[in-house]
Structure formats: C-alpha cells, structure tokens
Design a protein around this motif. Sequence first.
Motif, PDB file in Angstrom:
ATOM      1  N   VAL A  93     -21.636 -22.007 -14.222  1.00 43.92           N
ATOM      2  CA  VAL A  93     -22.522 -21.522 -14.956  1.00 43.92           C
ATOM      3  C   VAL A  93     -23.942 -21.954 -14.407  1.00 43.92           C
ATOM      4  O   VAL A  93     -25.047 -21.274 -14.297  1.00 43.92           O
ATOM      5  CB  VAL A  93     -22.531 -21.803 -16.677  1.00 43.92           C
ATOM      6  N   ALA A  94     -23.788 -23.048 -14.036  1.00 45.70           N
ATOM      7  CA  ALA A  94     -25.064 -23.916 -13.273  1.00 45.70           C
ATOM      8  C   ALA A  94     -25.441 -23.144 -12.181  1.00 45.70           C
ATOM      9  O   ALA A  94     -26.468 -23.002 -11.822  1.00 45.70           O
ATOM     10  CB  ALA A  94     -24.791 -25.249 -13.065  1.00 45.70           C
ATOM     11  N   VAL A  95     -24.436 -23.132 -11.373  1.00 43.61           N
ATOM     12  CA  VAL A  95     -24.372 -22.355  -9.983  1.00 43.61           C
ATOM     13  C   VAL A  95     -25.377 -20.842 -10.199  1.00 43.61           C
ATOM     14  O   VAL A  95     -26.214 -20.347  -9.543  1.00 43.61           O
ATOM     15  CB  VAL A  95     -23.207 -22.267  -9.363  1.00 43.61           C
ATOM     16  N   ALA A  96     -24.605 -20.001 -11.340  1.00 40.17           N
ATOM     17  CA  ALA A  96     -25.175 -18.843 -11.756  1.00 40.17           C
ATOM     18  C   ALA A  96     -26.845 -18.883 -12.018  1.00 40.17           C
ATOM     19  O   ALA A  96     -27.619 -18.398 -11.609  1.00 40.17           O
ATOM     20  CB  ALA A  96     -24.330 -18.285 -12.746  1.00 40.17           C
ATOM     21  N   VAL A  97     -27.229 -19.917 -12.724  1.00 43.98           N
ATOM     22  CA  VAL A  97     -28.303 -20.192 -13.318  1.00 43.98           C
ATOM     23  C   VAL A  97     -29.182 -20.336 -12.175  1.00 43.98           C
ATOM     24  O   VAL A  97     -30.454 -19.873 -12.194  1.00 43.98           O
ATOM     25  CB  VAL A  97     -28.473 -21.188 -14.376  1.00 43.98           C
ATOM     26  N   TRP A  98     -28.829 -21.181 -10.984  1.00 46.70           N
ATOM     27  CA  TRP A  98     -29.643 -21.719 -10.010  1.00 46.70           C
ATOM     28  C   TRP A  98     -29.628 -20.371  -8.974  1.00 46.70           C
ATOM     29  O   TRP A  98     -30.974 -20.288  -8.673  1.00 46.70           O
ATOM     30  CB  TRP A  98     -28.900 -22.827  -9.072  1.00 46.70           C
ATOM     31  N   LYS A  99     -29.005 -19.517  -8.965  1.00 44.03           N
ATOM     32  CA  LYS A  99     -28.870 -18.350  -7.928  1.00 44.03           C
ATOM     33  C   LYS A  99     -29.915 -17.334  -8.539  1.00 44.03           C
ATOM     34  O   LYS A  99     -30.743 -16.787  -7.988  1.00 44.03           O
ATOM     35  CB  LYS A  99     -27.573 -17.842  -7.719  1.00 44.03           C
ATOM     36  N   PHE A 100     -29.842 -17.195  -9.931  1.00 44.90           N
ATOM     37  CA  PHE A 100     -30.665 -16.526 -10.912  1.00 44.90           C
ATOM     38  C   PHE A 100     -32.035 -16.670 -10.667  1.00 44.90           C
ATOM     39  O   PHE A 100     -33.051 -16.023 -10.580  1.00 44.90           O
ATOM     40  CB  PHE A 100     -30.343 -16.479 -12.162  1.00 44.90           C
ATOM     41  N   SER A 103     -33.796 -15.485  -7.791  1.00 39.71           N
ATOM     42  CA  SER A 103     -34.156 -13.944  -7.482  1.00 39.71           C
ATOM     43  C   SER A 103     -34.155 -13.186  -8.882  1.00 39.71           C
ATOM     44  O   SER A 103     -33.235 -12.492  -9.299  1.00 39.71           O
ATOM     45  CB  SER A 103     -32.713 -13.314  -6.468  1.00 39.71           C
ATOM     46  N   GLN A 104     -34.891 -13.735  -9.885  1.00 37.26           N
ATOM     47  CA  GLN A 104     -35.080 -12.977 -11.153  1.00 37.26           C
ATOM     48  C   GLN A 104     -35.537 -11.629 -10.869  1.00 37.26           C
ATOM     49  O   GLN A 104     -34.829 -10.895 -11.672  1.00 37.26           O
ATOM     50  CB  GLN A 104     -36.048 -14.096 -12.027  1.00 37.26           C
ATOM     51  N   ASP A 105     -36.598 -11.385 -10.351  1.00 35.49           N
ATOM     52  CA  ASP A 105     -36.567  -9.779 -10.361  1.00 35.49           C
ATOM     53  C   ASP A 105     -35.620  -9.207  -9.927  1.00 35.49           C
ATOM     54  O   ASP A 105     -35.634  -7.968 -10.656  1.00 35.49           O
ATOM     55  CB  ASP A 105     -37.811  -9.572  -9.552  1.00 35.49           C
ATOM     56  N   ALA A 106     -34.824  -9.403  -8.834  1.00 35.49           N
ATOM     57  CA  ALA A 106     -33.902  -8.436  -8.415  1.00 35.49           C
ATOM     58  C   ALA A 106     -32.748  -8.280  -9.404  1.00 35.49           C
ATOM     59  O   ALA A 106     -32.105  -7.479  -9.982  1.00 35.49           O
ATOM     60  CB  ALA A 106     -33.281  -9.151  -7.004  1.00 35.49           C
ATOM     61  N   SER A 137     -30.440 -12.375 -25.742  1.00 36.63           N
ATOM     62  CA  SER A 137     -30.609 -13.454 -25.000  1.00 36.63           C
ATOM     63  C   SER A 137     -30.807 -13.382 -23.657  1.00 36.63           C
ATOM     64  O   SER A 137     -31.653 -14.248 -23.091  1.00 36.63           O
ATOM     65  CB  SER A 137     -29.520 -14.398 -25.418  1.00 36.63           C
ATOM     66  N   ILE A 138     -30.293 -12.550 -23.082  1.00 36.36           N
ATOM     67  CA  ILE A 138     -30.239 -12.377 -21.463  1.00 36.36           C
ATOM     68  C   ILE A 138     -31.567 -11.717 -21.189  1.00 36.36           C
ATOM     69  O   ILE A 138     -32.454 -12.424 -20.245  1.00 36.36           O
ATOM     70  CB  ILE A 138     -29.049 -11.236 -21.280  1.00 36.36           C
ATOM     71  N   GLN A 139     -32.379 -10.833 -21.830  1.00 36.96           N
ATOM     72  CA  GLN A 139     -33.472 -10.364 -21.727  1.00 36.96           C
ATOM     73  C   GLN A 139     -34.657 -11.373 -21.643  1.00 36.96           C
ATOM     74  O   GLN A 139     -35.568 -11.689 -21.151  1.00 36.96           O
ATOM     75  CB  GLN A 139     -33.772  -8.964 -22.468  1.00 36.96           C
ATOM     76  N   LYS A 140     -34.213 -12.454 -22.780  1.00 43.10           N
ATOM     77  CA  LYS A 140     -35.060 -13.435 -23.030  1.00 43.10           C
ATOM     78  C   LYS A 140     -35.163 -14.475 -21.588  1.00 43.10           C
ATOM     79  O   LYS A 140     -36.082 -15.047 -21.306  1.00 43.10           O
ATOM     80  CB  LYS A 140     -34.834 -14.201 -24.396  1.00 43.10           C
ATOM     81  N   ALA A 141     -34.152 -14.866 -21.127  1.00 46.99           N
ATOM     82  CA  ALA A 141     -33.941 -15.588 -20.115  1.00 46.99           C
ATOM     83  C   ALA A 141     -34.606 -14.934 -18.950  1.00 46.99           C
ATOM     84  O   ALA A 141     -35.184 -15.811 -17.923  1.00 46.99           O
ATOM     85  CB  ALA A 141     -32.484 -15.706 -19.776  1.00 46.99           C
ATOM     86  N   PHE A 142     -34.995 -13.683 -18.866  1.00 48.52           N
ATOM     87  CA  PHE A 142     -35.672 -13.206 -17.494  1.00 48.52           C
ATOM     88  C   PHE A 142     -37.112 -13.689 -17.714  1.00 48.52           C
ATOM     89  O   PHE A 142     -37.785 -13.786 -16.592  1.00 48.52           O
ATOM     90  CB  PHE A 142     -35.768 -11.744 -17.514  1.00 48.52           C
ATOM     91  N   GLY A 143     -37.689 -14.170 -18.794  1.00 52.22           N
ATOM     92  CA  GLY A 143     -38.872 -14.544 -18.872  1.00 52.22           C
ATOM     93  C   GLY A 143     -39.139 -16.021 -18.791  1.00 52.22           C
ATOM     94  O   GLY A 143     -40.405 -16.441 -18.431  1.00 52.22           O
ATOM     95  N   TYR A 144     -37.928 -16.871 -18.403  1.00 52.36           N
ATOM     96  CA  TYR A 144     -38.271 -18.240 -18.173  1.00 52.36           C
ATOM     97  C   TYR A 144     -38.771 -18.673 -16.867  1.00 52.36           C
ATOM     98  O   TYR A 144     -38.512 -17.573 -15.864  1.00 52.36           O
ATOM     99  CB  TYR A 144     -36.941 -18.992 -18.237  1.00 52.36           C
ATOM    100  N   HIS A 145     -39.561 -19.672 -16.557  1.00 53.52           N
ATOM    101  CA  HIS A 145     -40.365 -19.859 -15.334  1.00 53.52           C
ATOM    102  C   HIS A 145     -39.056 -20.302 -14.273  1.00 53.52           C
ATOM    103  O   HIS A 145     -38.013 -20.984 -14.815  1.00 53.52           O
ATOM    104  CB  HIS A 145     -41.353 -21.047 -15.319  1.00 53.52           C
ATOM    105  N   HIS A 146     -39.370 -20.248 -13.166  1.00 55.91           N
ATOM    106  CA  HIS A 146     -38.462 -20.728 -11.905  1.00 55.91           C
ATOM    107  C   HIS A 146     -38.044 -22.182 -12.251  1.00 55.91           C
ATOM    108  O   HIS A 146     -36.735 -22.641 -12.132  1.00 55.91           O
ATOM    109  CB  HIS A 146     -38.831 -20.498 -10.623  1.00 55.91           C
TER     110      HIS A 146
END
Length: 256
Positions: A93-100, A103-106, A137-146
């Motif tokens: 999960v941590a690796v997935a969050v880091w990769k996300f 590349s949030q926009d993509a 929850s997923i859509q909300k995560a897209f608004g988080y800063h890098h």
Amino acid sequence: MKIDWNRRTCARKGHVTYAPDDPRLRIRLHARTELGEIWRCLRCGDFTPGEPHGSGPASEAPLVPRGKVLRDLFVLRFLAVERALRGVFIVLVAVAVWKFSNSQDAVRRLFDEYLDVFRPVFRHFHYDLDHSPVIGSIQKAFGYHHSTLLVVAGVLLAYALIELIEAVGLWYAKRWAEYLTVVATAAFLPLEIYELTEHISWVKIATLTLNILAVLYILLTKRLFGLRGGRKKFDEERRSASLLEVEESAGVAARP
C-alpha cells in the motif's frame, strides 16, 4: 480432539534425550534392548533408540519446551504469520501511495475513464457508484498534495516495519517482541474502535477482536509488566517445570 503438542513437535523436529549423571535418574531414563540402547525423550516421554543428545547433571538438562509452552509457541507463531502478512500488505500500500503521488493526474484520468465504463454496469445492478463511500474516498485522495502523500507513504512504511519486526520476534518467541506487540497493538486499539464508529464491517470487527485477544493472551501467559509474578516467576516456572519433567520421567520424587 485434544492435541498432543509434545508428540506433534517430536514428529516434526525429532526427540530430545539426555543422560543425567545421577544413577537413580539415569537408570529410569535408559534401557537396553536387543536392538541397542534406548533413551526416554524429555519432551514426549517415549523411548527412542540411539545415543543421548547430551549428558551431565540433571540441573543442566536442556530446557525442552513441552505441553503448555509448545501450545503458547504455536499461538505466537500464528500471530507472527498474521503480523508478517499485514506488514507485507502495508508495504504494498505504501508503494502504491508513493507511485500515486508521482502521477496523480494520470491516475485520476485513468480512474475517471474506468469509472465511466463501469458506471452503467453497476447501475444495472442498482448500485450507484457516484454515492459509494469507497469511490468517494478515492476521489478525495486525488485532492491531496504531493507532500502529504509522501508523508502518508512514510508513515505506512514505518508501521509496516514495526509489524515485520514483531513477526520475526514472535516467531522466535523473543520477550522483547512480546512487549513490542502488546504496546504497539494496544496503541492502535482506540483508532480501530473509532473506525468502527464511522463504518462497521466484519473485517474491522474481526481485526479488533483478534488484536484484543492477542494483547490479553500475551500479557497474561507471558506475565508481562509484572503481571502474575513477572519475568522472575515466568523463568522459574519454565526452569522448574523442565527439571521436574526430568525427575518425574525417571520416577524419582522432585526436589523442593
């Protein structure tokens, strides 16, 4: 059906034999047959052929885990496997969050495309994806800063490291790991209870129950934090039980 932990362990690891110097004990642990010498196992009590694995004073006989100790070891290793699996999952999960985070926009565009594809399918089964808590929850995560996502990934990795360290320590029945497991697990119990107040699921209930039982079990059986006599009583119990088994197996009354 009652489990014979002693024979179960001997079947996997082999017997443990010992030749005490005291002739009264030695003669009761040893016998001669037409096939050669046999010695009584200090774990299961059965006789086994061959030379003893060790010899010397009865007080220096190996501390062979048996009975309740073996059962406790089985429980600790079950918890170790559970902690290891949880740690690996959190790392992923941590690796997935880091990769996300890189590349949030993509990821957002890809998610929206798949959401448009699956929306009619779920609507056919009378499930509204637009009002789904998971999708929200997923859509909300897209608004988080890098930077926020990087902090989340770091916290998850730290938590995963604690879980993996617990797993290794519990597997080898290390006392420091028992303390670490109790403290770390108890620290997260309030958070797990709060999550249940937000949304109840069988997975959360099962996880909370398992963690509470694990804390209570380790606290009481391992006598942590001074409970039930503490470390001194725990060591005395194991040491006296092992010596008692040597003497009882030999048919000699135990010394006080």
